[in-house]
Scaffold this active site. Structure first.
Site, PDB file in Angstrom:
ATOM      1  N   GLU A 305       0.821  -1.215   0.000  1.00 26.01           N
ATOM      2  CA  GLU A 305       0.000   0.000   0.000  1.00 26.01           C
ATOM      3  C   GLU A 305       0.854   1.265   0.000  1.00 26.01           C
ATOM      4  O   GLU A 305       0.607   2.216   0.744  1.00 26.01           O
ATOM      5  CB  GLU A 305      -0.961   0.000   1.194  1.00 26.01           C
ATOM      6  CG  GLU A 305      -1.931  -1.173   1.159  1.00 26.01           C
ATOM      7  CD  GLU A 305      -2.951  -1.187   2.292  1.00 26.01           C
ATOM      8  OE1 GLU A 305      -2.680  -0.612   3.351  1.00 26.01           O
ATOM      9  OE2 GLU A 305      -4.024  -1.790   2.099  1.00 26.01           O
ATOM     10  N   ASP A 384      -8.611  -8.578   4.294  1.00 24.89           N
ATOM     11  CA  ASP A 384      -8.360  -7.419   5.160  1.00 24.89           C
ATOM     12  C   ASP A 384      -9.460  -7.232   6.202  1.00 24.89           C
ATOM     13  O   ASP A 384     -10.233  -6.285   6.098  1.00 24.89           O
ATOM     14  CB  ASP A 384      -8.271  -6.169   4.268  1.00 24.89           C
ATOM     15  CG  ASP A 384      -7.620  -5.006   4.983  1.00 24.89           C
ATOM     16  OD1 ASP A 384      -7.164  -5.190   6.121  1.00 24.89           O
ATOM     17  OD2 ASP A 384      -7.577  -3.917   4.396  1.00 24.89           O
ATOM     18  N   GLU A 412     -12.537  -1.451  12.334  1.00 26.33           N
ATOM     19  CA  GLU A 412     -12.429  -0.759  11.047  1.00 26.33           C
ATOM     20  C   GLU A 412     -13.567  -1.125  10.084  1.00 26.33           C
ATOM     21  O   GLU A 412     -14.250  -0.265   9.569  1.00 26.33           O
ATOM     22  CB  GLU A 412     -11.073  -1.088  10.408  1.00 26.33           C
ATOM     23  CG  GLU A 412     -10.922  -0.496   9.031  1.00 26.33           C
ATOM     24  CD  GLU A 412      -9.611  -0.880   8.362  1.00 26.33           C
ATOM     25  OE1 GLU A 412      -8.815  -1.622   8.964  1.00 26.33           O
ATOM     26  OE2 GLU A 412      -9.390  -0.430   7.229  1.00 26.33           O
TER      27      GLU A 412
HETATM   28  O1  GCW Z   1      -7.030  -2.493   6.546  1.00 22.16           O
HETATM   29  C1  GCW Z   1      -6.071  -1.704   5.930  1.00 22.16           C
HETATM   30  C2  GCW Z   1      -6.309  -0.357   6.488  1.00 22.16           C
HETATM   31  C3  GCW Z   1      -5.109   0.538   6.431  1.00 22.16           C
HETATM   32  C4  GCW Z   1      -3.956  -0.175   7.102  1.00 22.16           C
HETATM   33  C5  GCW Z   1      -3.705  -1.462   6.338  1.00 22.16           C
HETATM   34  C6  GCW Z   1      -2.632  -2.309   7.002  1.00 22.16           C
HETATM   35  C7  GCW Z   1      -2.182   0.739   8.405  1.00 22.16           C
HETATM   36  O2  GCW Z   1      -7.392   0.206   5.804  1.00 22.16           O
HETATM   37  O3  GCW Z   1      -5.440   1.726   7.118  1.00 22.16           O
HETATM   38  O4  GCW Z   1      -2.810   0.619   7.169  1.00 22.16           O
HETATM   39  O5  GCW Z   1      -4.858  -2.257   6.311  1.00 22.16           O
HETATM   40  O6  GCW Z   1      -3.001  -3.233   7.696  1.00 22.16           O
HETATM   41  O7  GCW Z   1      -1.472  -2.046   6.802  1.00 22.16           O
END
Ligand code: GCW
Length: 835
Positions: A305, A384, A412
């Site tokens: 990311e 995720d 989240e």
């Molecule tokens: O779930 C996603 C989140 C990001 C996060 C990423 C991760 C810290 O939306 O905000 O970044 O995973 O786990 O690295």
């Protein structure tokens, strides 16, 4: 772990009812679960505490015992004393053996383990806490307090426990400016304006809370943008945080940016194999240990990311992990290297592309190449933190590598603490899932404990997201933090047991309260899954925005790879080996076989593994489309139940807590309807298949704002369209606006729901009038995401039992404020149930 009742010595069996409450005022550990209220009963043993040792953690243990007993019984115990007076004895196993040679302690206690039992030395009865080390003493003390607070001390009990896994950490995604990525409870307890906060009292309270459930490490900063944390000034500040947590045995760890040698070290490269880079990390690690001698280690997010990583130099995650591990090894630190590495620019037109495959594809070939103090940290599912995912196959794919499982306490994708979602049942399913590696029993909990593949290290890590607003923002969300600690200590505990324990310590020991809260907690994850994304479709939330409200197509047609591939004919992602992406083949053969075929894939994961027509029949006998309709109506009804269940606790629990949670549950009931309607109307339109129960697309009593007589209000299209009833709403660009309907139903008493959008950046005001008479007025003052009308901020206000007769004029007046245009979706008039 063993618990047995061997002999009965001490008199009083303790069973008491406490009318407890959360501590008011400052944010303390008491507020979360260490408060215990007051039993107002007799203590089970004489309240004399005999401390056998004086090491820092033993002193903490004694202080906690004093506080705990005071909270429970309303008076402090006496400290000191000798064997003749002692009621509770606290010491390491060696100290206990020396002082009570007749006592039959286990021959070996590991450092974090403890034994609690009874002694009748010289005819004097005492409860003895013996720790494998000072740390074990502390954990044993908290265990005794928990025992006293939940069931009381049963004479004859011995408790002998040691944690299932060594790494039991929380990760905080806090930024230097005090903001928290995916945090829903205010600002950081650690940082503010680029520095460590002056007052670290909250950090100490947090360490107490964590130690009370056996958590032994906190990684304090965000895995994104971590380089500023390694500057010399910052490291000196971090020492203060480590000092504040040390009395509870909680070690500090840090997320690091693998490009730090370049970003803050002035080197031209961060290539993990470059000697200057190696030297830089070694020097940096030494600088840290000079300030923080018990520093825990590093967490790494790399090549993920947008974070830099070893791929820039053609190096592997093992190269990067080992670089750091070698620098830390001499000092006893570890590296938690995250397996959350994937390409977020994947080609959505490619039917073989699959983000779920990434972790296994990248890390499995590296098995055996990681240093012994590296732990690969893998999210529980392959995508995720969705409402439901299968277990990550990587847990079975690394057999010569230490592993930890990462999960999220911060909600989240599961309602951001505004929705009640107790996650322990989900985690428990993951922990118990048997991957059948090598055709043997290999449940995830044994793999991460290091047992299955005989690994020296491993554990569980939760992204906690605590902040300055009551730790997690919402009182019942704290059950998740508690449950995480308890499961990391003992993954064999049941989620119900944990929920009941937490309730007893936090809310009340009244059996009816315990039963009601436990039931609500246990129903909450299934309800949430039902009204968001069932059948393994993932959460169906706005994945390119807030991750909160519904936005079904946000998963599609972009490189993020959270695809569910819904079209006119069917839905789901084909991950089979024979016709799909091949992901199912990453599991060991017995499990792969189950997921390969629609016939054997469990319903709850069907659409994660297969693309099927809407008319496909599930094992339940229902079609996929009918399941989508039914689960959303059921889920929203279950959410409404929570508010009714909670209402039965009125007068039995702390009134402030009662009201706070009641308001949250009323909000959740309304937002579950937003979810239900969005997903149902979306799939009704896409599939063209009606709901056999006639609900989808038919809303009795609903009067759309766009059909009203409007004064000032203008009709707008809401994006995504499914987030508003009929895709449209009205928005006010004037000083005030009104929408008016004349009512044509039977005379009687009705509840009137007003669905409006509560936008940030202003506090709009609304009034409902019937025939010109104000019936209710309220302010749209919640803090919700999205700066345009959206499912994120669509909110329901209900006015109960309004008398209506035919021809009555219903009028909603909206007064915009700042960036909040008092937007309105609809009103819904439904008969008030006779009470
Ligand atoms: O779930 C996603 C989140 C990001 C996060 C990423 C991760 C810290 O939306 O905000 O970044 O995973 O786990 O690295």
């Amino acid at each position: 772990m063993a618990r047995d009742t061997k002999y009965s010595l001490i008199g009083i069996v303790f069973a008491a009812v406490l009318a407890g409450g959360l501590a008011a005022g400052a944010q303390t550990a008491e507020q979360a679960w260490l408060g215990h209220g007051h039993f107002h009963g007799l203590p089970p043993v004489p309240m004399h505490v005999r401390a056998l040792g004086h090491e820092p953690l033993e002193k903490t243990a004694v202080n906690e015992l004093v506080k705990g007993i005071d909270n429970l019984y309303g008076s402090s115990p006496l400290i000191g004393g000798n064997s003749a007076e002692a009621g509770i004895v606290v010491g390491t196993a060696d100290q206990v053996r020396a002082a009570y040679p007749a006592l039959n302690l286990p021959s070996m206690l590991l450092p974090e383990a403890f034994w609690i039992g009874e002694s009748d030395s010289g005819g004097k009865r005492a409860v003895v806490i013996a720790g494998g080390s000072e740390r074990g003493v502390l954990y044993g003390t908290f265990a005794l307090i928990r025992e006293l607070a939940t069931s009381g001390w049963t004479p004859g009990t011995t408790i002998n426990e040691s944690p299932a896994m060594p790494i039991r950490w929380v990760d905080e995604w806090d930024n230097p400016d005090g903001s928290i990525e995916r945090g829903y409870a205010g600002r950081s307890i650690f940082f503010e304006s680029g520095n460590i906060r002056q007052d670290l009292a909250l950090v100490a309270e947090y360490a107490r809370l964590l130690a009370s459930v056996g958590i032994n490490g906190v990684n304090v900063n965000n895995v994104n943008g971590a380089s500023p944390f390694l500057t010399p000034d910052f490291i000196r500040g971090l020492k203060r945080i480590a000092d504040a947590m040390r009395p509870w045995g909680v070690r500090l760890a840090l997320s690091v940016d693998i490009a730090s040698p370049q970003k803050i070290g002035g080197l031209p490269t961060f290539d993990p194999l470059d000697p200057a880079v190696k030297a830089w990390w070694t020097a940096k690690v030494n600088e840290i240990y000079a300030q923080i001698p018990d520093f825990g280690g590093f967490t790494v997010k790399a090549d993920s990311e947008g974070q830099p990583g070893p791929a820039s130099y053609g190096r592997t995650p093992a190269d990067a992990a080992n670089l750091l591990a070698n620098a830390l090894e001499a000092q006893g630190g570890v590296v938690l290297y995250r397996a959350f590495v994937y390409n977020h620019h994947a080609d959505w037109r490619d039917p073989k592309a699959d983000r779920a495959r990434a972790a296994y594809d990248i890390f499995h070939p590296l098995d055996g190449k990681f240093a012994t103090n590296v732990i690969v940290q893998t999210k529980e599912g392959p995508i995720d933190f969705q409402a439901r995912e299968p277990v990550s196959p990587l847990f079975a794919g690394l057999r010569q590598t230490n592993q930890a499982m990462e999960l999220e306490v911060t909600q989240e994708y599961t309602g951001q603490q505004r929705h009640l979602v107790y996650l322990a049942p989900m985690w428990k399913q993951v922990l118990d899932f048997d991957l059948r590696a090598g055709e043997q029993s290999t449940p995830v909990k044994e793999i991460i404990a290091g047992k299955s593949f005989n690994r020296p290290l491993g554990g569980m890590v939760a992204v906690a997201g605590v902040g300055r607003e009551a730790w997690l923002g919402s009182p019942l969300a704290l059950a998740n933090l508690y449950a995480f600690g308890r499961l990391a200590w003992n993954p064999d505990l049941s989620p119900e047991e944990i929920a009941a324990e937490w309730t007893r310590q936090t809310i009340s020991n009244d059996p009816e309260v315990v039963a009601t809260v436990t039931k609500m907690l246990m129903q909450s994850w299934p309800a949430y899954e039902n009204y968001t994304g069932p059948l393994g479709m993932q959460t169906l939330t706005d994945i390119t925005g807030s991750h909160y409200g519904p936005n079904i197509e946000s998963s599609e047609n972009n490189g993020w790879g959270q695809w569910h591939r819904a079209d006119h004919e069917g839905v789901g992602m084909d991950r089979s080996v024979s016709t799909g992406t091949g992901y199912a083949g990453q599991y060991p053969p017995e499990v792969a076989k189950i997921y390969e075929s629609t016939a054997t894939t469990p319903d709850e994961l069907l659409l994660f593994f297969h693309h099927v027509p809407y008319t496909y029949r599930l094992h339940s006998g229902m079609t996929v489309i009918q399941h989508i309709y039914d689960s959303h109506y059921d889920g929203a009804a279950q959410a409404a139940e929570f508010a009714s269940e909670w209402a039965t606790l009125k007068g039995r629990i702390d009134p402030k807590l009662y009201e706070d949670v009641r308001d949250r549950l009323v909000y959740q009931t309304g937002h579950a309807i937003v979810w239900r309607d969005a997903v149902v109307q979306y799939f009704l339109k896409l599939s063209g298949i009606p709901d056999e129960k006639g609900r989808a697309g038919h809303y009795p009593g609903r009067l759309e704002a766009e059909d009203a007589r409007l004064t000032g209000y203008k009709i707008i299209d809401v994006t995504p369209w499914e987030d508003a009833s009929g895709g449209k709403a009205v928005s006010c660009g004037e000083a005030d606006c009104a929408a008016e309907w004349s009512w044509s139903g039977q005379p009687g008493r009705y509840n009137i729901a007003i669905q409006y959008f509560d936008l940030p950046g202003g506090v709009a005001h609304f009034t409902l009038k019937v025939n010109g008479r104000p019936v209710d007025a309220w302010a749209a003052d919640a803090t919700l995401p999205s700066n345009h009308p959206h499912g994120d901020n669509s909110t329901r206000r209900i006015i109960h039992a309004v008398e209506l007769k035919q021809g009555d004029m219903l009028r909603v007046e909206g007064i915009p404020d700042g960036a909040d245009p008092a937007a309105l979706d609809y009103i819904e008039v439904s008969p008030a149930r006779a009470t």
